[in-house]
Design a protein around this motif. Structure first.
Motif, short mmCIF file in Angstrom:
data_model
loop_
_atom_site.label_atom_id
_atom_site.label_comp_id
_atom_site.label_asym_id
_atom_site.label_seq_id
_atom_site.Cartn_x
_atom_site.Cartn_y
_atom_site.Cartn_z
N PHE A 131 0.93 -1.23 0.17
CA PHE A 131 -0.05 -0.01 -0.01
C PHE A 131 0.73 1.14 -0.03
N VAL A 132 2.41 1.25 -0.01
CA VAL A 132 2.94 2.30 0.09
C VAL A 132 2.82 3.45 -0.80
N GLY A 133 2.21 3.03 -2.23
CA GLY A 133 1.99 3.94 -3.18
C GLY A 133 0.71 4.81 -3.15
N ALA A 134 -0.09 4.24 -2.04
CA ALA A 134 -1.29 5.12 -1.82
C ALA A 134 -1.26 6.08 -0.88
N THR A 135 -0.17 5.89 -0.09
CA THR A 135 0.20 7.26 1.03
C THR A 135 0.06 8.52 0.47
N GLY A 136 0.59 8.70 -0.69
CA GLY A 136 0.74 10.00 -1.44
C GLY A 136 -0.75 10.60 -1.67
N GLY A 137 -1.76 9.62 -2.08
CA GLY A 137 -3.06 10.29 -2.37
C GLY A 137 -3.80 10.68 -1.37
N VAL A 138 -4.94 11.31 -1.63
CA VAL A 138 -6.00 11.57 -0.64
C VAL A 138 -7.49 11.11 -0.89
N ALA A 139 -7.94 10.01 -0.14
CA ALA A 139 -9.43 9.97 -0.64
C ALA A 139 -10.55 10.92 -0.47
N GLY A 140 -11.49 10.82 -0.76
CA GLY A 140 -12.32 11.75 -0.86
C GLY A 140 -13.08 11.65 0.59
N ALA A 141 -14.40 11.55 0.76
CA ALA A 141 -14.96 11.60 2.01
C ALA A 141 -14.47 10.20 2.71
N VAL A 142 -14.38 10.50 4.11
CA VAL A 142 -14.16 9.33 5.14
C VAL A 142 -15.29 8.50 5.04
N VAL A 143 -15.20 7.18 4.63
CA VAL A 143 -16.04 6.28 4.59
C VAL A 143 -16.56 5.77 6.22
N LEU A 144 -17.86 5.77 6.72
CA LEU A 144 -18.06 5.37 7.82
C LEU A 144 -18.44 3.98 7.97
N GLY A 145 -18.46 3.57 9.44
CA GLY A 145 -18.88 2.22 9.83
C GLY A 145 -18.78 1.62 11.02
N SER A 146 -18.84 0.49 11.47
CA SER A 146 -19.36 0.07 12.61
C SER A 146 -18.25 -0.62 13.52
N LEU A 147 -18.37 -0.59 14.83
CA LEU A 147 -17.48 -1.05 15.81
C LEU A 147 -17.60 -2.55 15.74
N GLY A 148 -16.33 -3.20 15.56
CA GLY A 148 -16.03 -4.65 15.32
C GLY A 148 -15.92 -5.34 16.64
N TRP A 190 -7.98 1.42 19.27
CA TRP A 190 -7.19 1.44 17.88
C TRP A 190 -7.82 0.59 16.94
N GLY A 191 -7.92 0.93 15.78
CA GLY A 191 -8.78 0.05 14.61
C GLY A 191 -7.85 -1.35 14.45
N GLY A 192 -6.61 -1.44 14.68
CA GLY A 192 -6.00 -2.50 14.67
C GLY A 192 -6.66 -3.69 15.46
N ASP A 193 -7.18 -3.49 16.59
CA ASP A 193 -7.66 -4.16 17.67
C ASP A 193 -9.07 -4.57 17.42
N MET A 194 -9.70 -3.99 16.34
CA MET A 194 -11.09 -4.37 15.95
C MET A 194 -11.30 -5.52 15.37
#
Length: 223
Positions: free
Chosen positions: A11-28, A160-164
């Motif tokens: 995913f390193v190539g993606a870090t320079g770009g910016v997504a549009g609106a943040v996609v929302l979601g639910s607690l894992g 942290w999302g990594g723990d979801m």
């Protein structure tokens, strides 16, 4: 949902770009605050986000110290705590670039409940394109040490999302309701660091054996 173990290098190539609106979601995983409700048809419902904070139409813009960049967050304790997370990422993991940090959004689109916390300005996503929903293992081992140190330092006020259950390693959120004593206490501690040169973000060693031991113990308790 199948969680894919993918290298951060993919995913390193993606870090320079910016997504549009943040996609929302639910607690894992079950959160400490009651959720506003389900998100039928992919749209978050209710006046509060999943962590119990009120949804905001507008949020204040804050500078992220040392980076020259800004993020919109709920004013007060939430901003103090989440800005501390962003500063430590900037100083200790990698320098932030324009568009790296996503904060408040007005979009109610929802996939994972925990991302609804962007609606209340109580969550940030740092490089969500590089660390997207459903992908685990994107952080290098030394970066994970720093993340674990941050979580232990903030004493459960941040999740942290990594723990979801459905992970998102770019995601950090206030884990407790507005006004919770722990949120107030941690924010007060950070304000003290901010007023004292040589303390707080940029002045700690996450690899100090005592800090590592504390972070490991905290991670085990948090599971």
């Amino acid at each position: 949902m199948i969680v894919h173990e993918l290298s951060r290098r993919r995913f390193v190539g993606a870090t320079g770009g910016v997504a549009g609106a943040v996609v929302l979601g639910s607690l894992g995983t079950a959160g400490p605050a009651a959720a506003a409700g389900p998100a039928p048809a992919g749209v978050w419902q209710g006046a509060r986000s999943a962590n119990g904070w009120p949804i905001l139409e507008e949020a204040e813009e804050f500078g992220i110290e040392g980076s020259g960049h800004t993020v919109r967050l709920a004013d007060g304790d939430a901003a103090v705590i989440l800005l501390h997370v962003a500063r430590r990422f900037h100083y200790e993991i990698d320098q932030l670039r324009a568009g790296d940090v996503h904060g408040h959004t007005r979009s109610r689109r929802a996939h994972e409940r925990y991302e609804s916390n962007h609606l209340s300005g109580t969550a940030i996503a740092i490089r969500p394109e590089a660390y997207p929903v459903g992908v685990k293992g994107g952080l290098y081992s030394h970066e994970l040490v720093i993340v674990r140190d941050i979580l232990a330092e903030l004493d459960g006020s941040v999740a942290w999302g990594g723990d979801m259950r459905t992970p998102k390693e770019s995601h950090f959120q206030i884990a407790l309701k507005s006004g919770h004593p722990k949120v107030k206490g941690v924010a007060r501690k950070i304000r003290g660091w901010n007023d004292s040169p040589g303390e707080g973000a940029g002045a700690v060693d996450a690899f100090d054996p005592k800090r590592r031991s504390k972070a490991k113990a905290f991670a085990l308790r948090a599971v």
